[in-house]
Design a protein around this motif. Structure first.
Motif, short mmCIF file in Angstrom:
data_model
loop_
_atom_site.label_atom_id
_atom_site.label_comp_id
_atom_site.label_asym_id
_atom_site.label_seq_id
_atom_site.Cartn_x
_atom_site.Cartn_y
_atom_site.Cartn_z
N THR A 21 0.85 -1.19 0.00
CA THR A 21 0.00 0.00 0.00
C THR A 21 0.88 1.24 0.00
O THR A 21 1.72 1.40 0.90
N ILE A 22 0.68 2.09 -0.99
CA ILE A 22 1.42 3.35 -1.07
C ILE A 22 0.55 4.46 -0.50
O ILE A 22 -0.68 4.47 -0.68
N SER A 23 1.17 5.39 0.21
CA SER A 23 0.42 6.51 0.77
C SER A 23 1.37 7.69 0.93
O SER A 23 2.58 7.56 0.74
N LYS A 24 0.82 8.85 1.28
CA LYS A 24 1.65 10.02 1.47
C LYS A 24 1.04 10.91 2.55
O LYS A 24 -0.16 10.87 2.78
N ASP A 25 1.90 11.69 3.18
CA ASP A 25 1.48 12.69 4.16
C ASP A 25 2.01 14.02 3.66
O ASP A 25 3.20 14.31 3.79
N ASN A 26 1.12 14.82 3.11
CA ASN A 26 1.55 16.10 2.53
C ASN A 26 2.14 17.04 3.58
O ASN A 26 3.07 17.80 3.30
N ASN A 27 1.61 16.99 4.77
CA ASN A 27 2.10 17.88 5.84
C ASN A 27 3.53 17.55 6.23
O ASN A 27 4.28 18.43 6.67
N LYS A 28 3.90 16.27 6.08
CA LYS A 28 5.25 15.84 6.43
C LYS A 28 6.16 15.71 5.20
O LYS A 28 7.32 15.33 5.33
N ASN A 29 5.60 15.99 4.02
CA ASN A 29 6.38 15.85 2.78
C ASN A 29 7.01 14.46 2.69
O ASN A 29 8.17 14.31 2.29
N THR A 30 6.21 13.46 3.03
CA THR A 30 6.72 12.09 3.12
C THR A 30 5.78 11.12 2.42
O THR A 30 4.56 11.25 2.49
N MET A 31 6.39 10.13 1.77
CA MET A 31 5.65 9.06 1.12
C MET A 31 6.00 7.76 1.83
O MET A 31 7.11 7.62 2.37
N TYR A 32 5.06 6.80 1.81
CA TYR A 32 5.27 5.54 2.49
C TYR A 32 4.95 4.36 1.56
O TYR A 32 4.18 4.50 0.61
N LEU A 33 5.53 3.22 1.88
CA LEU A 33 5.15 1.97 1.23
C LEU A 33 5.03 0.91 2.31
O LEU A 33 6.04 0.47 2.87
N GLN A 34 3.79 0.54 2.62
CA GLN A 34 3.54 -0.53 3.56
C GLN A 34 3.57 -1.84 2.79
O GLN A 34 2.80 -2.03 1.85
N MET A 35 4.47 -2.73 3.20
CA MET A 35 4.64 -4.00 2.50
C MET A 35 4.28 -5.14 3.44
O MET A 35 4.94 -5.35 4.46
N ASP A 36 3.21 -5.83 3.11
CA ASP A 36 2.75 -6.98 3.90
C ASP A 36 2.85 -8.25 3.06
O ASP A 36 2.90 -8.19 1.83
N GLY A 37 2.86 -9.37 3.73
CA GLY A 37 2.94 -10.64 3.01
C GLY A 37 4.16 -10.73 2.13
O GLY A 37 4.10 -11.22 1.00
N LEU A 38 5.30 -10.28 2.65
CA LEU A 38 6.51 -10.25 1.84
C LEU A 38 6.96 -11.64 1.44
O LEU A 38 6.80 -12.61 2.19
N ARG A 39 7.52 -11.72 0.24
CA ARG A 39 7.99 -12.97 -0.34
C ARG A 39 9.46 -12.84 -0.70
O ARG A 39 9.95 -11.73 -0.93
N PRO A 40 10.18 -13.94 -0.81
CA PRO A 40 11.60 -13.85 -1.20
C PRO A 40 11.81 -13.10 -2.51
O PRO A 40 12.81 -12.40 -2.67
#
Length: 121
Positions: free
Chosen positions: A68-87
């Motif tokens: 899941t990609i998301s961003k916080d404009n107030n913090k000038n930051t983008m995120y990538l939540q990675m679940d169910g990671l695979r090799p």
């Protein structure tokens, strides 16, 4: 000079989770477009996910439903939540953004230095 600063990489077991962050180093810049790319050894860099200023998102088929990609404009930051990671998610993950300096119109491309994500089986 503005930079994109990534954090959050590491080593995790298969099925685990990690959250990557990418922050613009100077507040006078605003992102018009954000994306995460990754590059595994011996492979080409590929786009994982992106998000527009209007919060429209797209994902690579290989990560749909897990990342899941998301961003916080107030913090000038983008995120990538990675679940169910695979090799096969093991790669260096790069942050990419089109940044506009306050008062300007033209956007320029910027890349982070990358953060390593390793998923063990």
């Amino acid at each position: 000079q503005v930079q994109l600063v990534e954090s959050g990489g590491g080593t995790v077991q298969s099925g685990g989770s990690l959250k990557l962050s990418c922050k613009i180093s100077r507040q006078i810049y605003i992102a018009r477009y954000w994306a995460w790319y990754r590059q595994a050894p011996g492979k080409q860099r590929e786009m994982v996910a992106d998000i527009t200023v209007g919060d429209r998102t797209t994902y690579a088929d290989s990560v749909k439903g897990r990342f899941t990609i998301s961003k916080d404009n107030n913090k000038n930051t983008m995120y990538l939540q990675m679940d169910g990671l695979r090799p096969e998610d093991t790669a260096v993950y790069f942050c990419h953004a089109e940044l506009v300096r306050a008062g300007n119109i033209k956007a320029d491309d910027f890349w982070g230095r990358g953060t390593q994500v390793t998923v063990s089986s």
